[in-house]
Design a protein around this motif. Structure first.
Motif, PDB file in Angstrom:
ATOM      1  N   TYR A   1     -54.815  31.866 -10.642  1.00  0.00           N
ATOM      2  CA  TYR A   1     -55.430  30.840 -11.500  1.00  0.00           C
ATOM      3  C   TYR A   1     -54.772  29.474 -11.247  1.00  0.00           C
ATOM      4  O   TYR A   1     -55.449  28.460 -11.054  1.00  0.00           O
ATOM      5  N   LEU A   2     -53.435  29.458 -11.238  1.00  0.00           N
ATOM      6  CA  LEU A   2     -52.734  28.186 -10.975  1.00  0.00           C
ATOM      7  C   LEU A   2     -53.133  27.632  -9.615  1.00  0.00           C
ATOM      8  O   LEU A   2     -53.411  26.440  -9.461  1.00  0.00           O
ATOM      9  N   GLY A   3     -53.164  28.501  -8.633  1.00  0.00           N
ATOM     10  CA  GLY A   3     -53.491  28.063  -7.268  1.00  0.00           C
ATOM     11  C   GLY A   3     -54.898  27.511  -7.153  1.00  0.00           C
ATOM     12  O   GLY A   3     -55.140  26.547  -6.413  1.00  0.00           O
ATOM     13  N   VAL A   4     -55.810  28.115  -7.891  1.00  0.00           N
ATOM     14  CA  VAL A   4     -57.206  27.652  -7.858  1.00  0.00           C
ATOM     15  C   VAL A   4     -57.325  26.322  -8.585  1.00  0.00           C
ATOM     16  O   VAL A   4     -57.868  25.338  -8.066  1.00  0.00           O
ATOM     17  N   ARG A   5     -56.797  26.261  -9.821  1.00  0.00           N
ATOM     18  CA  ARG A   5     -56.975  25.058 -10.630  1.00  0.00           C
ATOM     19  C   ARG A   5     -56.237  23.856 -10.062  1.00  0.00           C
ATOM     20  O   ARG A   5     -56.682  22.716 -10.185  1.00  0.00           O
ATOM     21  N   LEU A   6     -55.089  24.095  -9.435  1.00  0.00           N
ATOM     22  CA  LEU A   6     -54.291  22.973  -8.934  1.00  0.00           C
ATOM     23  C   LEU A   6     -54.653  22.593  -7.492  1.00  0.00           C
ATOM     24  O   LEU A   6     -54.104  21.641  -6.943  1.00  0.00           O
TER      25      LEU A   6
END
Ligand code: SAM
Length: 369
Positions: A37-42
């Motif tokens: 999730y972090l990798g996608v959103r950021l």
């Protein structure tokens, strides 16, 4: 018998240890999903896919993030075996990380049927209103779709996007030859897409059938705004319009050659009212298509191969959303074929046909007038 064995006292230490192991693995999975999730959103995966291999400073600079956080995430992603490191022995800040080519499609390419990046957003969305959800379990009230926020909305849009753009018009609708022929012909056919969310189903049908006009209906304002934006970007806004409307609104008017509801009937508090409205929109000659989860015919302890997921969505999201209005049919994501048949008959459809489409998650129902 499996269930008796499962409940028996014998071998309980082994069962206990297996369960401990299972929960640890599940925790690992949860961390994987949230770090994705972090990798996608950021934008970390996009930057890595574009940049070959990157150091933590390079990743931070390209994504406007903080180097120390980026470095921790890169190391975590490597240990969890999503990223590869090129120079493991180098100083922490000199290490170069890359996203294996095989994973780019899964994490970055939103046009791919294999793209699962939106799944991480859906999971994050499903737990977004946890305090409200706990209260709902006690009070019996619901939690509104809007309360699940942007990740649920955009995650839902993303997870079905490629299916709607690549399979709906190409494989699903041709499984109804009379409907397929009508959509191809003049005068332009009209489609009503109920519970359209971010509009990809409406857009996919318009792209595949160049004459059709589509009206998408949804009661979530942010989804309608997003759908309008998506249609404009796809260049079909002249033939695809979106309307903020309740699916059960008896005032829904018009005559449509095809009326659809994709993965939304089970979320509706009043599915029979929605089906009645769909029946009215289809008139005496239109067709009605409902796409729902491919859950088993009946409850079994083992479930079928997707029920682990559908019950997961249901306990966190679909049932509470379906209870956000009163009265509610309280359906939940595990809407069995018999339940849909009952709703359809109550809404005065005559029969329900399961279309011969093999899909891992979905079952397609054509409702006959
Ligand atoms: C799981 S999403 C599916 C969205 C879209 N059809 C898709 O497949 O991506 C369910 C959608 O149903 C909509 N919805 C729920 N109840 C509704 C109702 N009574 N009238 C119109 N839309 C409704 C929600 O706002 C949400 O956009």
């Amino acid at each position: 018998m499996e269930s008796q064995d499962f409940l028996s006292a014998g071998g309980s230490a082994q069962k206990r240890d297996e369960f401990v192991e299972r929960l640890l693995k599940a925790t690992r999975g949860v961390f994987e999903i949230f770090s994705i999730y972090l990798g996608v959103r950021l934008g970390f995966y996009e930057a890595l896919a574009a940049g070959g291999s990157l150091t933590s400073s390079e990743l931070a600079a390209r994504t406007d993030t903080h180097e120390r956080y980026a470095r921790e995430w890169l190391e975590q992603q490597t240990v969890t075996q999503i990223l590869a490191v090129e120079n493991e022995q180098a100083d922490a800040k000199a290490r170069r990380f890359r996203l294996p080519k095989a994973y780019v499609e899964v994490l970055v390419d939103q046009d791919s049927l294999n793209c699962l990046a939106p799944l991480a957003r859906l999971v994050a969305g499903a737990v977004h209103p946890l305090p409200a959800l706990l209260k709902a379990y006690q009070s019996g009230d619901g939690v509104s779709y809007a309360d699940y926020g942007v990740d649920m909305r955009e995650g839902q849009a993303g997870i079905n996007r490629a299916i709607f753009l690549k399979q709906l018009g190409q494989e699903w609708l041709p499984a109804m030859p009379d409907v397929h022929a009508r959509l191809l012909n003049q005068p332009p056919a009209r489609i009503a897409d109920v519970g359209c969310g971010a509009g990809w189903s409406s857009i996919g049908m318009a792209q595949q059938y160049p004459h059709v006009r589509v009206d998408g209906f949804d009661l979530d304002e942010a989804s309608i705004d997003l759908a309008r934006k998506n249609a404009a970007e796809a260049g079909v806004e002249d033939r695809v319009q979106f309307h903020l409307r309740h699916a059960g609104d008896p005032q829904l008017a018009g005559r449509y050659d095809l009326v659809t509801a994709f993965e939304c009937l089970h979320d509706m508090a009043q599915p029979v009212a929605a089906l009645k409205a769909m029946r009215q929109l289809a008139g005496e000659t239109g067709a009605a298509l409902i796409v729902e989860e491919r859950v088993g015919e009946r409850f079994t302890a083992a479930g079928n191969d997707i029920e682990w997921m559908m019950y997961g969505w249901s306990v966190l999201h679909c049932l509470p959303v379906g209870k956000a209005e009163n009265p509610s049919a309280e359906t939940g994501a595990v809407m069995r074929p018999d339940t849909l048949r009952r709703y359809a008959l109550e809404a005065s459809f005559r029969t329900v046909e399961v279309l011969p489409i093999e899909h891992f998650f979905f079952r397609l129902y054509r409702l006959h007038l």
